[in-house]
Design a protein around this motif. Structure first.
Motif, PDB file in Angstrom:
ATOM      1  N   GLY A 149      22.261  14.511 -10.141  1.00  0.00           N
ATOM      2  CA  GLY A 149      23.151  14.267 -11.743  1.00  0.00           C
ATOM      3  C   GLY A 149      24.254  14.987 -11.398  1.00  0.00           C
ATOM      4  N   ARG A 150      25.033  14.153 -11.918  1.00  0.00           N
ATOM      5  CA  ARG A 150      26.864  14.925 -11.470  1.00  0.00           C
ATOM      6  C   ARG A 150      26.914  15.805 -13.390  1.00  0.00           C
ATOM      7  NH1 ARG A 150      30.176  11.895 -10.171  1.00  0.00           N
ATOM      8  NH2 ARG A 150      31.411  10.561 -11.822  1.00  0.00           N
ATOM      9  N   VAL A 151      27.132  17.025 -13.350  1.00  0.00           N
ATOM     10  CA  VAL A 151      26.974  17.793 -14.681  1.00  0.00           C
ATOM     11  C   VAL A 151      28.155  18.629 -14.924  1.00  0.00           C
ATOM     12  CG1 VAL A 151      24.298  17.981 -15.421  1.00  0.00           C
ATOM     13  CG2 VAL A 151      26.666  19.587 -13.686  1.00  0.00           C
ATOM     14  N   LYS A 152      29.356  18.333 -14.043  1.00  0.00           N
ATOM     15  CA  LYS A 152      30.909  18.428 -13.956  1.00  0.00           C
ATOM     16  C   LYS A 152      31.207  17.462 -12.903  1.00  0.00           C
ATOM     17  CE  LYS A 152      33.211  21.679 -12.149  1.00  0.00           C
ATOM     18  NZ  LYS A 152      33.402  23.028 -11.561  1.00  0.00           N
ATOM     19  N   ASN A 153      32.563  17.047 -14.165  1.00  0.00           N
ATOM     20  CA  ASN A 153      33.260  15.732 -13.142  1.00  0.00           C
ATOM     21  C   ASN A 153      34.079  16.856 -12.462  1.00  0.00           C
ATOM     22  OD1 ASN A 153      32.088  13.798 -13.532  1.00  0.00           O
ATOM     23  ND2 ASN A 153      33.035  13.034 -15.699  1.00  0.00           N
ATOM     24  N   GLY A 154      35.168  16.254 -11.409  1.00  0.00           N
ATOM     25  CA  GLY A 154      36.490  16.509 -11.137  1.00  0.00           C
ATOM     26  C   GLY A 154      36.222  16.873  -9.243  1.00  0.00           C
ATOM     27  N   ALA A 155      37.436  17.065  -9.105  1.00  0.00           N
ATOM     28  CA  ALA A 155      37.075  17.141  -6.829  1.00  0.00           C
ATOM     29  C   ALA A 155      36.075  18.238  -6.941  1.00  0.00           C
ATOM     30  CB  ALA A 155      38.791  17.548  -6.504  1.00  0.00           C
ATOM     31  N   LEU A 156      36.298  18.559  -7.534  1.00  0.00           N
ATOM     32  CA  LEU A 156      34.891  19.868  -7.428  1.00  0.00           C
ATOM     33  C   LEU A 156      34.022  19.845  -8.374  1.00  0.00           C
ATOM     34  CD1 LEU A 156      37.133  23.333  -6.175  1.00  0.00           C
ATOM     35  CD2 LEU A 156      36.095  21.457  -4.389  1.00  0.00           C
ATOM     36  N   ALA A 157      32.720  18.847  -8.205  1.00  0.00           N
ATOM     37  CA  ALA A 157      31.532  18.920  -8.933  1.00  0.00           C
ATOM     38  C   ALA A 157      30.778  19.270  -8.979  1.00  0.00           C
ATOM     39  CB  ALA A 157      31.216  16.948  -9.274  1.00  0.00           C
ATOM     40  N   ASP A 158      29.434  19.611 -10.077  1.00  0.00           N
ATOM     41  CA  ASP A 158      28.609  20.546  -9.968  1.00  0.00           C
ATOM     42  C   ASP A 158      27.346  19.294 -10.482  1.00  0.00           C
ATOM     43  OD1 ASP A 158      30.335  22.370 -10.144  1.00  0.00           O
ATOM     44  OD2 ASP A 158      29.788  23.358 -12.389  1.00  0.00           O
ATOM     45  N   TYR A 159      26.038  19.473  -9.381  1.00  0.00           N
ATOM     46  CA  TYR A 159      25.191  18.593  -9.841  1.00  0.00           C
ATOM     47  C   TYR A 159      23.992  19.573 -10.264  1.00  0.00           C
ATOM     48  CZ  TYR A 159      28.802  15.241  -7.378  1.00  0.00           C
ATOM     49  OH  TYR A 159      28.959  14.562  -7.319  1.00  0.00           O
ATOM     50  N   LYS A 160      23.130  18.791 -11.049  1.00  0.00           N
ATOM     51  CA  LYS A 160      21.882  19.674 -11.413  1.00  0.00           C
ATOM     52  C   LYS A 160      21.240  18.769 -10.442  1.00  0.00           C
ATOM     53  CE  LYS A 160      18.509  20.542 -14.813  1.00  0.00           C
ATOM     54  NZ  LYS A 160      18.335  21.701 -14.924  1.00  0.00           N
ATOM     55  N   VAL A 161      20.195  19.464  -9.674  1.00  0.00           N
ATOM     56  CA  VAL A 161      18.882  18.273  -8.443  1.00  0.00           C
ATOM     57  C   VAL A 161      17.900  19.450  -9.619  1.00  0.00           C
ATOM     58  CG1 VAL A 161      19.357  20.857  -7.346  1.00  0.00           C
ATOM     59  CG2 VAL A 161      18.336  18.019  -6.384  1.00  0.00           C
ATOM     60  N   GLU A 162      16.986  17.914  -9.193  1.00  0.00           N
ATOM     61  CA  GLU A 162      15.186  18.226  -9.811  1.00  0.00           C
ATOM     62  C   GLU A 162      14.348  17.657  -8.621  1.00  0.00           C
ATOM     63  OE1 GLU A 162      14.692  16.826 -13.495  1.00  0.00           O
ATOM     64  OE2 GLU A 162      15.760  18.505 -14.742  1.00  0.00           O
ATOM     65  N   LEU A 163      13.848  18.392  -7.970  1.00  0.00           N
ATOM     66  CA  LEU A 163      12.618  18.063  -6.841  1.00  0.00           C
ATOM     67  C   LEU A 163      11.289  18.050  -7.155  1.00  0.00           C
ATOM     68  CD1 LEU A 163      13.745  19.892  -3.937  1.00  0.00           C
ATOM     69  CD2 LEU A 163      14.451  18.559  -4.634  1.00  0.00           C
ATOM     70  N   HIS A 164      10.709  17.110  -7.036  1.00  0.00           N
ATOM     71  CA  HIS A 164       8.908  16.703  -7.471  1.00  0.00           C
ATOM     72  C   HIS A 164       7.875  15.778  -6.476  1.00  0.00           C
ATOM     73  CE1 HIS A 164      10.082  17.291 -11.659  1.00  0.00           C
ATOM     74  NE2 HIS A 164      11.407  17.099 -10.980  1.00  0.00           N
ATOM     75  N   GLU A 165       6.757  16.533  -6.363  1.00  0.00           N
ATOM     76  CA  GLU A 165       6.256  16.134  -5.578  1.00  0.00           C
ATOM     77  C   GLU A 165       4.735  15.278  -5.935  1.00  0.00           C
ATOM     78  OE1 GLU A 165       5.120  18.338  -2.288  1.00  0.00           O
ATOM     79  OE2 GLU A 165       7.043  18.690  -1.209  1.00  0.00           O
ATOM     80  N   ASP A 166       4.273  14.401  -5.369  1.00  0.00           N
ATOM     81  CA  ASP A 166       2.817  14.017  -6.263  1.00  0.00           C
ATOM     82  C   ASP A 166       2.106  14.694  -6.574  1.00  0.00           C
ATOM     83  OD1 ASP A 166       0.974  12.037  -6.762  1.00  0.00           O
ATOM     84  OD2 ASP A 166       0.432  11.847  -4.549  1.00  0.00           O
ATOM     85  N   VAL A 167       1.798  15.869  -5.157  1.00  0.00           N
ATOM     86  CA  VAL A 167       0.728  17.179  -5.550  1.00  0.00           C
ATOM     87  C   VAL A 167       0.740  18.417  -6.246  1.00  0.00           C
ATOM     88  CG1 VAL A 167      -1.044  18.294  -3.912  1.00  0.00           C
ATOM     89  CG2 VAL A 167      -0.362  16.255  -3.651  1.00  0.00           C
ATOM     90  N   GLN A 168       2.233  18.714  -6.054  1.00  0.00           N
ATOM     91  CA  GLN A 168       2.433  20.367  -6.593  1.00  0.00           C
ATOM     92  C   GLN A 168       2.915  19.617  -8.070  1.00  0.00           C
ATOM     93  OE1 GLN A 168       0.696  21.545  -4.830  1.00  0.00           O
ATOM     94  NE2 GLN A 168       2.135  22.997  -3.944  1.00  0.00           N
ATOM     95  N   GLY A 169       4.009  19.033  -8.002  1.00  0.00           N
ATOM     96  CA  GLY A 169       4.766  18.825  -9.771  1.00  0.00           C
ATOM     97  C   GLY A 169       6.071  19.281  -8.884  1.00  0.00           C
ATOM     98  N   GLU A 170       6.980  19.922 -10.650  1.00  0.00           N
ATOM     99  CA  GLU A 170       8.276  20.295  -9.666  1.00  0.00           C
ATOM    100  C   GLU A 170       8.001  21.652  -8.551  1.00  0.00           C
ATOM    101  OE1 GLU A 170      11.546  22.611 -12.434  1.00  0.00           O
ATOM    102  OE2 GLU A 170      10.592  20.470 -13.121  1.00  0.00           O
ATOM    103  N   ILE A 171       8.771  21.226  -7.792  1.00  0.00           N
ATOM    104  CA  ILE A 171       8.854  22.375  -6.556  1.00  0.00           C
ATOM    105  C   ILE A 171       9.876  22.688  -6.476  1.00  0.00           C
ATOM    106  CG2 ILE A 171       9.500  21.771  -4.429  1.00  0.00           C
ATOM    107  CD1 ILE A 171       6.842  21.466  -4.917  1.00  0.00           C
ATOM    108  N   GLY A 212       0.876  -1.570   0.369  1.00  0.00           N
ATOM    109  CA  GLY A 212       0.232  -0.024   0.327  1.00  0.00           C
ATOM    110  C   GLY A 212       0.312   1.322  -0.062  1.00  0.00           C
ATOM    111  N   SER A 213       2.424   0.722  -0.218  1.00  0.00           N
ATOM    112  CA  SER A 213       3.137   2.730   0.528  1.00  0.00           C
ATOM    113  C   SER A 213       3.207   2.829  -1.331  1.00  0.00           C
ATOM    114  CB  SER A 213       4.770   1.890   0.020  1.00  0.00           C
ATOM    115  OG  SER A 213       4.677   1.059  -1.560  1.00  0.00           O
ATOM    116  N   ARG A 214       3.114   4.194  -1.163  1.00  0.00           N
ATOM    117  CA  ARG A 214       3.206   4.932  -2.599  1.00  0.00           C
ATOM    118  C   ARG A 214       3.963   6.320  -2.058  1.00  0.00           C
ATOM    119  NH1 ARG A 214       0.029   9.979  -2.030  1.00  0.00           N
ATOM    120  NH2 ARG A 214      -1.092  10.371   0.465  1.00  0.00           N
ATOM    121  N   VAL A 215       4.835   6.712  -3.373  1.00  0.00           N
ATOM    122  CA  VAL A 215       5.791   7.323  -3.363  1.00  0.00           C
ATOM    123  C   VAL A 215       5.205   8.959  -3.281  1.00  0.00           C
ATOM    124  CG1 VAL A 215       7.339   9.074  -5.631  1.00  0.00           C
ATOM    125  CG2 VAL A 215       7.142   6.341  -4.738  1.00  0.00           C
ATOM    126  N   LEU A 216       5.327   9.984  -2.516  1.00  0.00           N
ATOM    127  CA  LEU A 216       5.241  11.465  -2.433  1.00  0.00           C
ATOM    128  C   LEU A 216       6.025  12.927  -2.811  1.00  0.00           C
ATOM    129  CD1 LEU A 216       4.871  11.025   1.571  1.00  0.00           C
ATOM    130  CD2 LEU A 216       2.491  10.680  -0.246  1.00  0.00           C
TER     131      LEU A 216
END
Length: 149
Positions: free
Chosen positions: A26-48, A16-20
């Motif tokens: 995702g890493r978008v630039k490699n190296g010792a100091l890397a860049d990461y792109k982040v996307e947040l999504h919610e079930d009700v609101q869509g993209e946060i 009965g579990s559901r994803v909220l």
């Protein structure tokens, strides 16, 4: 890419579990100091939110540090948490013996989540209210806040 999933397990059971919500990091630039792109999504609101975490020192801490900072950047644009939300202070109205809340007075995202939870519930028709179809029983609202809906 990392995908962090927030699931609700009713009563602590996986059945009965559901994803909220989900976070994709995702890493978008490699190296010792890397860049990461982040996307947040919610079930009700869509993209946060979406953002890039710049110059993160890979392997310098736990994966949870990366996740926490990525989420913070997507929510606020900075590597810090937003202020803690205040308790929902929605006025309870009454006509005769009927206590009710006005849906339009409930801030988002609580309004959308509450409306989804009462979709098949009986709702009062308050003739005295400027928007008589925009009301819900106060006990349903209290149950929702207490986690019962």
């Amino acid at each position: 890419m990392l995908k962090v999933t927030v699931e609700l397990w009713p009563g602590g059971r996986e059945s009965g579990s559901r994803v909220l919500a989900t976070a994709k990091i995702g890493r978008v630039k490699n190296g010792a100091l890397a860049d990461y792109k982040v996307e947040l999504h919610e079930d009700v609101q869509g993209e946060i939110g979406a953002a890039t975490l710049h110059d993160y020192p890979r392997c310098a801490s736990t994966i949870w540090d990366l996740v926490a900072r990525a989420v913070a950047v997507a929510l606020t644009g900075k590597e810090e948490l937003p202020p803690r939300p205040q308790e929902l202070d929605v006025p309870i109205h009454a006509v005769g013996n009927t206590s009710y809340v006005r849906l339009r007075e409930i801030p988002e995202p609580a309004r959308s989540l509450f409306q989804k939870r009462i979709a098949f519930s009986t709702r009062p028709l308050i003739d005295e209210d400027p928007e008589p179809m925009d009301c819900a029983y106060a006990w349903d609202w209290r149950d929702f806040l207490d986690g019962g809906r």
